[in-house]
Scaffold this active site. Structure first.
Site, short mmCIF file in Angstrom:
data_model
loop_
_atom_site.label_atom_id
_atom_site.label_comp_id
_atom_site.label_asym_id
_atom_site.label_seq_id
_atom_site.Cartn_x
_atom_site.Cartn_y
_atom_site.Cartn_z
N GLU A 132 -7.72 8.15 -1.27
CA GLU A 132 -6.73 7.41 -0.10
C GLU A 132 -5.83 6.81 -1.03
O GLU A 132 -6.23 5.73 -1.74
CB GLU A 132 -7.75 6.79 0.73
N ILE A 133 -4.63 7.08 -0.92
CA ILE A 133 -3.48 6.36 -1.51
C ILE A 133 -3.11 4.96 -0.65
O ILE A 133 -2.76 5.58 0.63
CB ILE A 133 -2.29 7.05 -1.74
#
Ligand code: NAD
Length: 729
Positions: free
Chosen positions: A469-470
Site C-alpha cells: 500500500e503506497i
C-alpha cells in the site's frame, strides 16, 4: 503454392494437400474467441468440407506471439441473457465439433501460450505440437475468475485424461502448465525445440496417415479410469466434493462445483449431451454475479493497477539499485529478502550487528527452503544472500537510492532515524516508511525533502503477501509516487495508492471487521459459529483467530490511540464496538497466540482450540442471530468503510479498493473486492446492485446499530441506479 483471400481472421495457405490456417485477428495483439472468430471459422470449415477429399491434413497455428487467448472477458461481463448466450456457445462448440469430425487430420501447431479458449481450440484438433519453451503456458484458468472452460474443455479433457486427472491436474486448480508438464500429463502430444520446427513436425505426423478421429469417437473407447459407475471410481468420487468443501472452507465459489458437476455428469453420457451439460453450467456461471465480481476485481481492476492506472503518467520509469532497509525486525527482514531476491543490493541496518544478522538469517532460511525444494540452485541462493549486507553502522548506507524504514512504530524514534540516515543517502534518494498506522504527512516533518517522502506499507509475511500500500503524504510529489510505484513493481509486488489518513485504507478497513467480530462475541454470539461464519463467507481465517495472531494488545493500543487522537481533534466517536471485549480479554492476560493464550488455547502438540473460559466471560445469548447476519455484519463493516474511504479521497480509485482489500486484508475474492461487493450486491429478493446493498445496510443498522447506516453518497447512487465503479471512473 496458392494463397487465396480468406476471412481476414484466419489466413489459408495450401501446399501439397496440407492447409495451414494461421490465426491473425486483425488489429489485435492476441487472437480472441469472439464473433469474428466464429464467422471466420465457419467459413473456413465450409471450404475445408468442400475440399476435404483432396486434402491430407490441416495445421492450425498463429501469427501472434501467443497461440490463442480465449474468450473476451468484456463480452462475458456484459452477458445477461441466458438463452441467447446458450445458443451462441452451442453454435461455437458445434464448429469445433465439426473440426474434429471433418475426416481430415487436424494438428494444432502451438507457437505460444494457449490458455482457456486457446487450449480448447487445440483440444479440438487431433494432435497438439508445442514449442518446448517454459514461458509458454497451457491450461484452463477459468476457475480463477469464477468461470468454467465452456468451449468443450471439460468434455474433452475428461475424455482424454480421465475424470480424476482432468479435475485435479487441470480444471479445478486452473494453473498454468508448461509444455513439458503438459506432455507428461497427456494434454499435448509432442514438443519441438523452436517455432520454426512446428510446421515440419506437423507435416511429418500428417505424412504417417493418421486416422482423423478423436480417441473418444473411436469404437470401443473407454474413459481412462472409468466412468462414475465404474466401481473403483464410484468409491473415490464422494471424496472429490468433500475435498473441495474443505479447501474452500464452505465459501461460495460456484465455479469449482459447476466444473465438478459438469465433468461427472458429462462422463456418463454421449459427447453431444456432455457438451450440452457443460454449456448449461457455463451459462449459469456467466450470468451469475460471482463470475462478474471476480472478472471485475481480479482481472480488470488488477490489470488496471498492473498497467499503471494509479501511477502519475509523466515521470520516466525508475529502478532502485541499492536500498537501505532500516530496522531488521520481522518486517525489515522480509523487505530485505524481497529486494535481494529481485537483484537489488540491500544494506540491512539495525541497532546491533547481531540484530541485523538475525534479520539476514531470515532470508537464509527462505532461500535454503527454496534450494531443498529444487526451486533455485545453491549458487542462486548464495548470490541472493551476498546482496544483503547486515550492519549496525549508518555509514554503510552511503549512496543508497532508496530508504525503507521499518523500526518500531514510534514517531520520535522514526524521526531520529531519518535525521541520521538522510544525509548519508544519495541526494535524491526516495525516502519511505513502512509504518502501518502513523500519518505520512507527520513523519515527513522529520526529513528535509518531504516531497520525496512516502509510505510503503508492506504486509506480513512479506515474502508471501503480494500487496504494498503506497501512501501519499500532503507534500509527496508525483515524481516520488511514480518512483514508489515502479519500485513495488520492480520487486514483483502489486501497488495500490492511497492518500494519507489514520490507518490509511487497509489497516482502517480491517479494523472495522475486527471490531464487528469482537462486538458479536460480546453480544453472545457463539465463538465457534462466529469463526465458521467468517470462513464460510470467504475470509481466510476467523476474526478471533485473526486477533490472536495480531495480538490483542496491539489491537487495543490502536483502538485507544485512534480514539485519543480523534478526541484531541474534538470528535470523540465513543468506544469502538469491540473495545469492551478487548479490554476484558487483556484484563485476563490472554493477549494472543505469541503468548500461547488468547481467544484460543494453543496446546503443546500444535493446533488451536477455543478457550473454554470464553463462555464465562462472554456468555452465549439464548437466541443466536442468523449466520447470514454474522457474515454480512463483517462484510458490510468493511465495505461501508471502503465507501467512506472513497468518499473521503483516501481511496483514489475503486480498483485500488478492490485489489487492496482482497490482496491485503483478506476480503473474500468471490466478491471482487470491498467496493465491487457493493456494486454487485445480491439482495434476498434477487436484485443486484447498490440499491439492494443500501436497503440491507438499513436493515442491519436497525438491528445492530447506526454504524451500518449507509452514507448519503451511497443512497444517492442507489436512487440514480448507479455503480461505484462508474461514478468514480
Ligand atoms: P519489529 O519489532 O519486529 O522490528 C523493529 C526493528 O527495528 C527491531 O529489530 C529493532 O531492533 C529495530 N530498530 C529499533 N530502533 C532502531 C534504530 N534506531 N535503527 C535501526 N533499527 C532499529 O517490528 P516490525 O513488526 O518489523 O515493524 C516495523 C515497522 O513496520 C513498524 O512501523 C510497524 O508498524 C510496521 N509494520 C508492521 C507490520 C506487522 O505485521 N508487524 C505490518 C506492516 C507494517
Amino acid at each position: 503454392m496458392t494463397e487465396t483471400p480468406a476471412p481476414a481472421y484466419i489466413r489459408w495457405t495450401e501446399e501439397d494437400g496440407i492447409v495451414v490456417l494461421t490465426l491473425d485477428e486483425p488489429g489485435k495483439s492476441v487472437n480472441t474467441m469472439n464473433e469474428a472468430f466464429g464467422l471466420a471459422l465457419a467459413e473456413v470449415l465450409q471450404r475445408l468440407d468442400e475440399q476435404k477429399d483432396s486434402l491430407r491434413g490441416v495445421v492450425i497455428t498463429s501469427a501472434k506471439s501467443t497461440f490463442f487467448a480465449g474468450g473476451d472477458l468484456n463480452e462475458l461481463l456484459a452477458v445477461d441473457d441466458a438463452a441467447a448466450f446458450f445458443a451462441h456457445i452451442t453454435e461455437l462448440k458445434a464448429l469445433l465439433r465439426r473440426l474434429e469430425t471433418l475426416g481430415v487430420p487436424v494438428v494444432a501447431a502451438i507457437n505460444g501460450t494457449a490458455l482457456g479458449g486457446g487450449l480448447e481450440l487445440a483440444l479440438s484438433c487431433h494432435r497438439r505440437i508445442v514449442v518446448d519453451d517454459p514461458k509458454i503456458a497451457l491450461g484452463q484458468p477459468e476457475v480463477q475468475l469464477g468461470l468454467l472452460p465452456g468451449g468443450g474443455g471439460i468434455v474433452r479433457l475428461v475424455r482424454m485424461l480421465g475424470l480424476q486427472k482432468a479435475l485435479t491436474e487441470v480444471l479445478l486448480q486452473g494453473r498454468n502448465i508448461a509444455p513439458r508438464k503438459a506432455l507428461e500429463l497427456g494434454i499435448v502430444d509432442e514438443l519441438v525445440g523452436s517455432p520454426d520446427q512446428l510446421l515440419d513436425a506437423a507435416k511429418a505426423w500428417i505424412a504417417t496417415g493418421p486416422e482423423p478421429v478423436q480417441p473418444f469417437d473411436r469404437k470401443g473407447y473407454k474413459i481412462p479410469g472409468g466412468t462414475p459407475s465404474t466401481p473403483a471410481l464410484a468409491m473415490m468420487l464422494p471424496a472429490f466434493p468433500a475435498t473441495l468443501v474443505k479447501q474452500l472452507k464452505g465459501a461460495p465459489y460456484p465455479a469449482p462445483r459447476a466444473i465438478m458437476a459438469a465433468a461427472v455428469e458429462g462422463a456418463q453420457v454421449d459427447v453431444d449431451t456432455a457438451h450440452r451439460i457443460e454449456s448449461r453450467y457455463f451459462t449459469e456461471l456467466v450470468t451469475g454475479q460471482i463470475a462478474k465480481n471476480m472478472i471485475t476485481g481480479l482481472f480488470f481492476d488488477m490489470q488496471r493497477i498492473k498497467s499503471g492506472g494509479s501511477r502519475p503518467q509523466g515521470p520516466e520509469r525508475w529502478r532502485a539499485t541499492r536500498v537501505a532497509v532500516i530496522g531488521a525486525g520481522m518486517m525489515g527482514a522480509g523487505i530485505a529478502y524481497a529486494f535481494a531476491r529481485k537483484g537489488v543490493d540491500v544494506v540491512l541496518k539495525d541497532v546491533s550487528l547481531e540484530a541485523a544478522e538475525r534479520g539476514k538469517s531470515y532470508s537464509q532460511k527462505l532461500l535454503d527452503k527454496a534450494v531443498s525444494r529444487g526451486r533455485i540452485t545453491e549458487a542462486q541462493r548464495d548470490e541472493t544472500l551476498a546482496r544483503i549486507t547486515p550492519t549496525d553502522d549508518y555509514a554503510a548506507i552511503a549512496g543508497c537510492d532508496l530508504m525503507v524504514e521499518a523500526v518500531f512504530e514510534d514517531p520520535s524514534l522514526k524521526t531520529s532515524v531519518y535525521a541520521e540516515a538522510e544525509p548519508l543517502l544519495a541526494g535524491d534518494a526516495l525516502l519511505a516508511s513502512n509504518t502501518s498506522t502513523l500519518p505520512i504527512t507527520g513523519l515527513a516533518g522529520g526529513v528535509t525533502r518531504p516531497e520525496d517522502f512516502i509510505g510503503l506499507h508492506f504486509f506480513s509475511p512479506v515474502d508471501k503477501m503480494q500487496l504494498v500500500e503506497i501512501i501519499v503524504g500532503e507534500k509527496t510529489s508525483d515524481a516520488a509516487l511514480a518512483r514508489a510505484f515502479d519500485v513495488v513493481q520492480q520487486i514483483g509486488k502489486v501497488p495500490i495508492v492511497v492518500n494519507d489518513s489514520r490507518g490509511f485504507f487497509t489497516s482502517r478497513d480491517i479494523g472495522m471487521m475486527v471490531h464487528e467480530g469482537l462486538a458479536m462475541l460480546g453480544e453472545g454470539v457463539d465463538p465457534m459459529t462466529l469463526e465458521r461464519a467468517a470462513t464460510q463467507a470467504g475470509f481466510p481465517v476467523g476474526v478471533l483467530q485473526l486477533v490472536d495472531e495480531l495480538t490483542l494488545t496491539l489491537n487495543k493500543r490502536i483502538s485507544d490511540t485512534t480514539r485519543a487522537e480523534l478526541a484531541a481533534e474534538g470528535r470523540d466517536p465513543g468506544p469502538a464496538p469491540g473495545d469492551a471485549v478487548l479490554a476484558a480479554m487483556v484484563e485476563t492476560g490472554r493477549v494472543g497466540r505469541s503468548t500461547g493464550a488468547g481467544f484460543y488455547d494453543y496446546p503443546e502438540g500444535g493446533g488451536r482450540v477455543i478457550w473454554t473460559g470464553l463462555a464465562e466471560l462472554f456468555p452465549p445469548a439464548a437466541g443466536q442471530i442468523p449466520v447470514r447476519d454474522i457474515q454480512e455484519r463483517l462484510l458490510f463493516a468493511m465495505s461501508l468503510e471502503a465507501v467512506r474511504c472513497l468518499d473521503e479521497g483516501v481511496l483514489r480509485t475503486v480498483a485500488d479498493g478492490n485489489v487492496g482489500s482482497i490482496l491485503g486484508i483478506g476480503f473474500p475474492p468471490w466478491t471482487g473486492g470491498a467496493l465491487q461487493y457493493v456494486d454487485g450486491y445480491e439482495g434476498a429478493d434477487g436484485s443486484r446492485g447498490v440499491a439492494g446493498y443500501v436497503a440491507r445496510a438499513d436493515e442491519l443498522a436497525a438491528a445492530y446499530g447506526a454504524r451500518f447506516t449507509p452514507p448519503d453518497s451511497l443512497r444517492e447512487l442507489a436512487a440514480a441506479g448507479g455503480r461505484l465503479a462508474a461514478a468514480h471512473a
